[in-house]
Design a protein around this motif. Structure first.
Motif, short mmCIF file in Angstrom:
data_model
loop_
_atom_site.label_atom_id
_atom_site.label_comp_id
_atom_site.label_asym_id
_atom_site.label_seq_id
_atom_site.Cartn_x
_atom_site.Cartn_y
_atom_site.Cartn_z
N TYR A 529 29.66 22.08 73.33
CA TYR A 529 31.11 22.18 73.28
C TYR A 529 31.76 21.33 74.37
N MET A 530 31.18 21.36 75.57
CA MET A 530 31.73 20.56 76.65
C MET A 530 31.61 19.07 76.32
N MET A 538 28.48 13.16 69.64
CA MET A 538 27.48 14.17 69.41
C MET A 538 26.10 13.63 69.77
N TYR A 539 25.96 12.33 69.64
CA TYR A 539 24.67 11.71 69.94
C TYR A 539 24.31 11.86 71.42
N ASP A 540 25.34 11.84 72.29
CA ASP A 540 25.07 11.99 73.71
C ASP A 540 24.32 13.29 73.99
N TYR A 541 24.73 14.35 73.29
CA TYR A 541 24.04 15.63 73.49
C TYR A 541 22.71 15.65 72.77
N CYS A 737 32.09 14.21 67.99
CA CYS A 737 32.14 15.66 67.77
C CYS A 737 33.42 16.28 68.32
N GLN A 738 34.35 15.46 68.76
CA GLN A 738 35.61 16.03 69.21
C GLN A 738 36.32 16.82 68.12
N VAL A 744 37.27 24.35 66.77
CA VAL A 744 37.03 25.58 67.54
C VAL A 744 38.30 25.95 68.31
N ASP A 745 38.94 24.97 68.91
CA ASP A 745 40.19 25.23 69.64
C ASP A 745 41.29 25.73 68.70
#
Length: 832
Positions: A529-530, A538-541, A737-738, A744-745
């Motif tokens: 989420y962060m 999303m790839y970064d995670y 993934c923002q 979610v927000d």
């Protein structure tokens, strides 16, 4: 001069060779920018917060709930609840603040009706809310103070009920849009997750763009190499073929000259025989005439010279040289070599076809590898299905939620209207009371307005006692629901504690929501989420979590090595190519060895330079005419006839001989000029052909290597463009993934900020009103007493009209008769 010209030609050839070498060093054209498809960036809208002017109220409610429930997020209790091992003691300890509020609410609910009953009994006895017994000097001050306090409390209650109305309306206004927003966001989220593999496959399919470009260049590589060879060796081949063409033309010309010499010589020799015979006849005839002629001695020298001077029979024959000339058409041989040179692109195309097909098969294998690599992306279909499963009940029960919310809204409106009615009673009571008190002359005087005001205040008190327990019961029920939703859900959601709980309790989640099990690794909701909240990919995670590694798939090194081996394997073999075959060269060698350059041109020239006849026949004919005029006998006619015959001989035979001699002389001169450099020209032409042949053999590998390297460089550049575009699309469009964080927000905004916050604001305001009903009751009762007339008047305020004061007991008894007979019923008493 000729040496200078040949030096210039050599320099020109050197410059052309240098420029050809330079062309070999550089690529003919550079790579172009490829145009790929595009993927629309998913940009969801954020659900707006409807707090507006109620923001401060929401913040105050949050502070109150934080004070009621200061405990941190109950991870252990929720984990035990998921495991169905609930411990009531721990729950009670965690909910201690709510239990205290429950006790207060119970006391309120029980005590307020009880106090109301006691108050009602007291009121029936005329005590509570009755009259002030004694008229005091501070009566006005007390009344004003109580009225002011009651007014202030009423304003506070009015503000609370207005805010309760607004908060209640906000809840209803936000329910239906909130449900629709949640449904829409869940649908978009499910579609976003389910479409990720398809988008990845789209990226993989776009590999065909650089592949087609590379194949397009590969299919034309044969022509490119051939054209480059022609361009590189065009100058050298042109010079060689030009020299050969000159030699071929010289061969044709020499053959023609030899044929001309041979034919002209034969003609001269055959005509010379008749000329010699004619001259001899004229010589004999003139010698016979001169025997009987007078004054003819002057003719004797000329008659002796009636002989041929040039003996054409001594001209050497060129039949041998003519037979030694090559039978092949040298010009056709030159054209054949020129055609062979310009057929090089076709030969290169034929030789590179199979190897180009091999490279194309390799490119297809790369495409299959990329497609297989794209399938490594983890499937999120189960997560998408779970989200859809959540979405369906929300959509199904959306109307029910809206219907029940209407019932809630109606009940709350009714309760708020009751409070508002109490406020109205207080306001009217104060208004009538103050107006009545202001209009009466003495505090012990009766005032209808003041009494009405007091009664309205007491009515408000009564309604407060009657409905207060219902207010508090509503407050507590909504407080327990809204407060726990805020403290357990919204507050922990806001400070990210709920994500940490999900991280530690994934094994307790349903199978479809256990992302760690789906991805086959330890998945962290909070870190993910962060990552999304910060706008990263999303790839970064996924990459740092070793779930997905596109570096291997999108690395040019993975493909460049094999591609290099395949492309650089292209080759063209022109070793069998011959601009001039050995047989064709032999034809030129035969021409060179024909001996045309070894003819005795000196002997020819010496014979051709001599006159045909030793004497001038025309001048001799004139001399005969002159001599004939001197004669008087028959010799005159004979001399004239001889003159005429000699003229005819000159004009016919001699003149033809002279013309053929001139023609032969021209042919000899031309042949002499051509044959002078014949050997060297042919040697130079053959050497130029050999040099060009050697250049082809030495240059072709360089040109092939250069073009292969250029195709490789452009191919790698096309791959780089594709991989850079693919990486850009994956990081900035597909795996961004923002939107997930926004979804979610949005759910948080809908549930917590747009529904739970106004919900909590409502019960807070309703509780506010309920609490202030207690001082409202107290001050209303007190104020009502001061709106009524006092029971006694002060002793120091005796006036004349007091003599006419009717005792209160009698006034009460005679109310029904005083209006019927007012004069007769007046009792003038002197009693005080």
């Amino acid at each position: 001069m000729k040496a200078l010209w040949r030096g210039g030609v050599v320099c020109l050839i050197a410059v052309c060779a240098w420029s050809s070498a330079v062309r070999i060093q550089s690529c003919s054209n550079s790579s172009v920018a490829l145009q790929f498809g595009t993927i629309d960036k998913h940009e969801p809208k954020r659900t707006p917060n409807t707090a507006g002017s109620l923001t401060q109220l929401y913040s105050f409610v949050h502070l109150f709930l934080d004070a009621v429930q200061p405990n941190s997020f109950p991870k252990d209790l929720l984990r035990a609840a998921l495991e169905k091992h609930i411990e009531p003691a721990k729950v009670a300890r965690y909910e201690a603040g709510y239990i205290v509020c429950l006790i207060i609410a119970v006391l309120y609910v029980l005590l307020m009706p009880l106090v109301g009953v006691i108050f009602a009994c007291c009121r029936c006895c005329g005590n509570c809310g009755g009259k002030v017994k004694h008229n005091q000097q501070s009566l006005s001050c007390h009344r004003n103070t109580l009225a002011t306090c009651l007014g202030a409390i009423t304003i506070i209650i009015l503000a609370g009920v207005i805010l309760a109305f607004i908060a209640n309306g906000r809840v209803t206004e936000n329910v239906d849009p909130g449900v629709q927003s949640v449904i829409s966001d869940l649908k978009d989220m499910a579609e976003l997750l389910s479409s990720l593999p398809e988008k990845i496959r789209f990226i993989a399919k776009e590999y065909t763009v650089p592949e087609k470009k590379i194949i397009e260049e590969l299919k034309g590589v044969g022509d490119q190499i051939g054209n480059a060879i022609i361009l590189s060796l065009e100058s050298s081949a042109y010079n060689a073929t030009r020299e050969l063409s000159i030699s071929a033309q010289e061969a044709v010309h020499v053959t023609e000259l030899l044929q001309s010499i041979n034919e002209t010589t034969a003609t001269l020799q055959s005509r010379q025989i008749s000329l010699v015979s004619g001259l001899k006849q004229h010589q004999e005839a003139l010698q016979a005439i001169m025997k009987n002629c007078r004054n003819c001695s002057a003719l004797s020298p000329y008659v002796g010279k009636l002989q041929i001077d040039a003996n054409y029979s001594e001209i050497p024959s060129v039949e041998k040289e003519l037979k030694s000339m090559p039978t092949a058409n040298l010009t056709n041989l030159v054209e054949k070599g020129n055609k062979t040179f310009h057929d090089i692109p076709q030969m290169c195309r034929n030789q590179t076809t199979k190897k180009v097909d091999a490279v194309i098969l390799f490119l297809d294998d790369i495409q299959k590898s990329i497609m297989q690599s794209s399938e490594q992306f983890p499937s999120l279909a189960s997560i998408s299905q779970q989200i859809t499963n959540i979405q369906n009940p929300i959509a199904s029960y959306g109307k029910e939620v809206k219907r029940y919310d209407f019932y809630r809204w109606a009940v709350v409106i009714a309760l708020c209207c009751v409070i508002l009615f109490i406020v109205v009673l207080n306001v009217l009571g104060l208004a009538f009371g103050i107006a009545g008190v202001s209009s009466r002359q003495q505090d012990y005087h009766e005032s209808c307005l003041a009494s009405t005001g007091a009664n309205l205040l007491m009515a408000g008190v009564g309604f407060s006692f009657i409905f207060s327990w219902l207010f508090m019961l509503t407050v507590f029920v909504t407080f327990v629901v809204g407060g726990n939703v805020y403290t357990l859900g919204c507050r922990s959601w806001h400070n990210k504690e709920i994500f940490a709980f999900l991280d530690s309790s994934q094994n307790l989640l349903p199978v479809g929501l256990n992302i760690s099990e789906i991805l086959g690794t330890n998945f962290s909701f909070s870190k993910f989420y962060m990552t999304c909240e910060e706008g990263q990919s999303m790839y970064d995670y996924l990459h740092h979590s070793q779930i997905l590694d596109f570096n291997d798939i999108l690395s040019i090194d993975k493909y460049s090595g094999d591609l290099k081996n395949q492309v650089l394997n292209l080759s063209v073999d022109l070793s069998e190519l011959r601009l001039l075959s050995d047989e064709d060269k032999k034809s030129f060698e035969d021409f060179k060895d024909s001996g045309a350059d070894k003819i005795n041109f000196t002997l020819l020239k010496s014979q051709l330079s001599r006159p045909v006849v030793k004497t001038d026949l025309l001048g001799f004919a004139d001399l005969l005419n002159q001599t004939a005029q001197l004669q008087t006998d028959s010799s005159k006619q004979k001399l004239e006839n001889e003159s005429i015959s000699i003229r005819v001989l000159h004009n016919t035979t001699v003149r033809q001989q002279e013309k053929d001699a001139e023609r032969l002389n021209a042919s000899v001169d031309a042949l002499s000029y051509i044959s002078k450099d014949l050997q060297r020209n042919i040697d130079n032409a053959l050497q130029s052909i050999n040099d060009t042949q050697n250049k082809i053999n030495s240059t072709v590998p360089l040109i092939v290597q250069n073009h292969a390297q250029c195709i490789l460089d452009r191919g790698i550049d096309y791959f780089q463009q594709y991989l850079m575009w693919a990486k850009q699309m994956i990081l900035k469009r597909i795996l961004v993934c923002q939107p997930l964080a926004i979804y979610v927000d949005n759910v948080y905004t809908v549930l917590c900020e747009n529904i739970i916050d106004p919900w909590n604001a409502f019960w807070h305001c309703l509780g506010w009103c309920s609490v202030f009903l207690i001082p409202s009751i107290i001050f209303a009762v007190k104020t009502a007493k001061y709106f009524r007339p006092t029971l006694s008047r002060p002793s120091n305020s005796f006036k004349m009209e007091d003599m006419f004061q009717i005792p209160k007991a009698k006034m009460i008894e005679s109310k029904t008769n005083i209006y019927a007979n007012p004069v007769s019923n007046i009792n003038f008493s002197s009693n005080t």
